[in-house]
Scaffold this motif. Structure first.
Motif, PDB file in Angstrom:
ATOM      1  N   PRO A 128       8.657 -10.892   8.796  1.00  0.00           N
ATOM      2  CA  PRO A 128       9.157 -11.934   7.713  1.00  0.00           C
ATOM      3  C   PRO A 128      10.343 -11.566   7.270  1.00  0.00           C
ATOM      4  CG  PRO A 128       7.353 -10.461   6.959  1.00  0.00           C
ATOM      5  CD  PRO A 128       7.635  -9.856   8.151  1.00  0.00           C
ATOM      6  N   ALA A 129      10.970 -12.447   6.698  1.00  0.00           N
ATOM      7  CA  ALA A 129      12.371 -12.353   6.039  1.00  0.00           C
ATOM      8  C   ALA A 129      12.182 -11.567   4.476  1.00  0.00           C
ATOM      9  CB  ALA A 129      13.205 -13.691   5.561  1.00  0.00           C
ATOM     10  N   CYS A 130      12.624 -10.506   4.334  1.00  0.00           N
ATOM     11  CA  CYS A 130      12.708  -9.689   3.170  1.00  0.00           C
ATOM     12  C   CYS A 130      12.701 -10.543   1.733  1.00  0.00           C
ATOM     13  CB  CYS A 130      13.751  -8.649   2.869  1.00  0.00           C
ATOM     14  SG  CYS A 130      14.018  -7.612   4.470  1.00  0.00           S
ATOM     15  N   TYR A 131      13.670 -11.630   1.977  1.00  0.00           N
ATOM     16  CA  TYR A 131      13.792 -12.272   0.666  1.00  0.00           C
ATOM     17  C   TYR A 131      12.476 -13.178   0.275  1.00  0.00           C
ATOM     18  CZ  TYR A 131      13.953 -17.195   2.228  1.00  0.00           C
ATOM     19  OH  TYR A 131      13.489 -18.458   2.646  1.00  0.00           O
ATOM     20  N   SER A 132      11.855 -13.332   1.303  1.00  0.00           N
ATOM     21  CA  SER A 132      10.411 -13.977   0.978  1.00  0.00           C
ATOM     22  C   SER A 132       9.580 -13.528  -0.131  1.00  0.00           C
ATOM     23  CB  SER A 132       9.700 -14.393   2.163  1.00  0.00           C
ATOM     24  OG  SER A 132       9.342 -13.347   2.934  1.00  0.00           O
ATOM     25  N   CYS A 133       9.731 -12.411  -0.175  1.00  0.00           N
ATOM     26  CA  CYS A 133       8.908 -11.590  -1.360  1.00  0.00           C
ATOM     27  C   CYS A 133      10.178 -10.956  -2.428  1.00  0.00           C
ATOM     28  CB  CYS A 133       8.282 -10.377  -0.615  1.00  0.00           C
ATOM     29  SG  CYS A 133       6.823 -10.738   0.194  1.00  0.00           S
ATOM     30  N   HIS A 134      11.157 -10.621  -2.124  1.00  0.00           N
ATOM     31  CA  HIS A 134      12.079  -9.738  -2.992  1.00  0.00           C
ATOM     32  C   HIS A 134      13.141 -10.669  -3.434  1.00  0.00           C
ATOM     33  CE1 HIS A 134      10.362  -5.725  -2.046  1.00  0.00           C
ATOM     34  NE2 HIS A 134      10.162  -6.138  -0.937  1.00  0.00           N
ATOM     35  N   GLY A 135      13.185 -12.027  -3.043  1.00  0.00           N
ATOM     36  CA  GLY A 135      14.112 -13.014  -3.633  1.00  0.00           C
ATOM     37  C   GLY A 135      15.353 -13.127  -2.863  1.00  0.00           C
ATOM     38  N   PRO A 136      15.889 -14.229  -3.242  1.00  0.00           N
ATOM     39  CA  PRO A 136      17.228 -14.366  -2.595  1.00  0.00           C
ATOM     40  C   PRO A 136      18.303 -13.541  -2.717  1.00  0.00           C
ATOM     41  CG  PRO A 136      17.021 -16.302  -4.157  1.00  0.00           C
ATOM     42  CD  PRO A 136      15.702 -15.249  -3.877  1.00  0.00           C
ATOM     43  N   SER A 137      18.532 -12.755  -4.034  1.00  0.00           N
ATOM     44  CA  SER A 137      19.321 -12.040  -4.420  1.00  0.00           C
ATOM     45  C   SER A 137      18.643 -10.694  -4.703  1.00  0.00           C
ATOM     46  CB  SER A 137      19.808 -12.573  -5.908  1.00  0.00           C
ATOM     47  OG  SER A 137      20.602 -13.667  -5.832  1.00  0.00           O
ATOM     48  N   ALA A 138      17.581 -10.490  -3.955  1.00  0.00           N
ATOM     49  CA  ALA A 138      16.860  -9.040  -3.813  1.00  0.00           C
ATOM     50  C   ALA A 138      16.466  -8.592  -5.447  1.00  0.00           C
ATOM     51  CB  ALA A 138      17.921  -7.989  -3.030  1.00  0.00           C
ATOM     52  N   VAL A 139      16.408  -9.459  -6.602  1.00  0.00           N
ATOM     53  CA  VAL A 139      15.909  -8.917  -7.678  1.00  0.00           C
ATOM     54  C   VAL A 139      14.532  -8.656  -7.572  1.00  0.00           C
ATOM     55  CG1 VAL A 139      18.268  -9.706  -8.700  1.00  0.00           C
ATOM     56  CG2 VAL A 139      16.127 -11.282  -8.837  1.00  0.00           C
ATOM     57  N   GLY A 140      13.618  -9.321  -6.821  1.00  0.00           N
ATOM     58  CA  GLY A 140      12.184  -9.244  -7.028  1.00  0.00           C
ATOM     59  C   GLY A 140      11.728 -10.120  -7.966  1.00  0.00           C
ATOM     60  N   PHE A 144       6.884  -7.462  -6.893  1.00  0.00           N
ATOM     61  CA  PHE A 144       7.605  -7.185  -6.088  1.00  0.00           C
ATOM     62  C   PHE A 144       8.902  -6.636  -6.586  1.00  0.00           C
ATOM     63  CE2 PHE A 144       5.516 -10.794  -4.369  1.00  0.00           C
ATOM     64  CZ  PHE A 144       4.881 -10.407  -3.296  1.00  0.00           C
ATOM     65  N   PRO A 145       9.438  -5.279  -6.043  1.00  0.00           N
ATOM     66  CA  PRO A 145      10.256  -4.749  -6.883  1.00  0.00           C
ATOM     67  C   PRO A 145      11.896  -5.250  -6.626  1.00  0.00           C
ATOM     68  CG  PRO A 145       9.735  -3.442  -4.959  1.00  0.00           C
ATOM     69  CD  PRO A 145       8.722  -4.713  -5.002  1.00  0.00           C
ATOM     70  N   ARG A 146      12.821  -4.991  -7.513  1.00  0.00           N
ATOM     71  CA  ARG A 146      14.334  -5.331  -7.358  1.00  0.00           C
ATOM     72  C   ARG A 146      14.662  -4.203  -6.256  1.00  0.00           C
ATOM     73  NH1 ARG A 146      18.947  -6.581 -11.146  1.00  0.00           N
ATOM     74  NH2 ARG A 146      20.552  -5.612  -9.999  1.00  0.00           N
ATOM     75  N   LEU A 147      15.463  -4.678  -5.366  1.00  0.00           N
ATOM     76  CA  LEU A 147      16.006  -3.841  -4.297  1.00  0.00           C
ATOM     77  C   LEU A 147      17.547  -3.583  -4.701  1.00  0.00           C
ATOM     78  CD1 LEU A 147      13.960  -5.011  -1.157  1.00  0.00           C
ATOM     79  CD2 LEU A 147      13.671  -3.025  -2.583  1.00  0.00           C
ATOM     80  N   ALA A 148      18.094  -4.752  -5.072  1.00  0.00           N
ATOM     81  CA  ALA A 148      19.506  -4.723  -5.198  1.00  0.00           C
ATOM     82  C   ALA A 148      20.116  -3.580  -6.041  1.00  0.00           C
ATOM     83  CB  ALA A 148      19.912  -6.259  -6.061  1.00  0.00           C
ATOM     84  N   GLY A 149      21.108  -2.994  -5.700  1.00  0.00           N
ATOM     85  CA  GLY A 149      21.722  -1.777  -6.317  1.00  0.00           C
ATOM     86  C   GLY A 149      20.834  -0.806  -6.539  1.00  0.00           C
ATOM     87  N   GLN A 150      19.643  -0.795  -5.559  1.00  0.00           N
ATOM     88  CA  GLN A 150      18.785   0.677  -5.624  1.00  0.00           C
ATOM     89  C   GLN A 150      19.567   1.612  -4.776  1.00  0.00           C
ATOM     90  OE1 GLN A 150      16.735   3.027  -6.874  1.00  0.00           O
ATOM     91  NE2 GLN A 150      15.180   1.452  -7.240  1.00  0.00           N
TER      92      GLN A 150
END
Length: 198
Positions: A128-140, A144-150
């Motif tokens: 599946p597309a990661c954004y479907s859980c972590h959001g379109p900007s990867a902020v979770g 679901f955790p924020r991935l952006a900037g990790q």
């Protein structure tokens, strides 16, 4: 003269550190060494700034139960059994950080393999597309955790841990199934891509 300069420098350093310590609530001060005063992460621990309280609370429970294994974090998690104290620390870190510029799926021009995996997944491999859980900007959000900037190294280590069944705790082992289908190069590319989102 040098003696006065040295004393002045030490006093300044003390005041800066004291001011930082005062800004961090007492409940969160034990987290600062590994996660930073504003949750920015360090070489010892991941970024907490902007993660949801719900997600961080679940991870603390996973460390306490043994679903996640890390000697230092297990000890730290066990020191946060008082839920009022824990909530103060979680609320503080959840409020830190800034959100990246919001991207909408239709606005995203997919250029790299990592972006393609993030926004489109790979139907041929049932990824599946990661954004479907972590959001379109990867902020979770929510569980679901924020991935952006990790940190890239942290993201890579966690994907490898899911892949090797060294990490668990999510519903239906979703991340374990996803990570098991990723190639090493894809894991590195995703980690680098997500860490660059600011």
């Amino acid at each position: 003269m040098n003696k006065h300069l040295a004393i002045s420098s030490l006093l300044t350093l003390f005041l800066v550190n004291h001011a930082s310590a005062v800004e961090v609530p007492e409940a969160a001060q034990s987290c600062v060494v590994c996660h930073g005063a504003q949750g920015q992460g360090t070489s010892q621990g991941p970024k907490l700034a902007g993660l949801t309280s719900l997600y961080m609370n679940a991870q603390i429970e996973h460390f306490i139960s043994g679903e996640r294994k890390n000697v230092v974090m297990t000890l730290m998690a066990e020191s946060l059994v008082d839920l009022n104290v824990r909530q103060q620390a979680l609320a503080y870190y959840a409020e830190q950080g800034t959100a990246p510029e919001l991207q909408k799926r239709g606005d995203t021009l997919v250029q790299s393999g990592a972006e393609k995996l993030y926004y489109q997944g790979d139907p041929h491999r049932s990824l599946p597309a990661c954004y479907s859980c972590h959001g379109p900007s990867a902020v979770g959000g929510g569980p679901f955790p924020r991935l952006a900037g990790q940190q890239s190294s942290y993201l890579k280590d966690q994907l490898v841990a899911w892949q090797k069944k060294q990490r668990s705790g999510d519903p239906d082992n979703t991340m374990g199934h996803i990570a098991s289908k990723l190639k090493d190069s894809e894991i590195q590319a995703l980690a680098d891509y997500l860490s660059a989102i600011q």
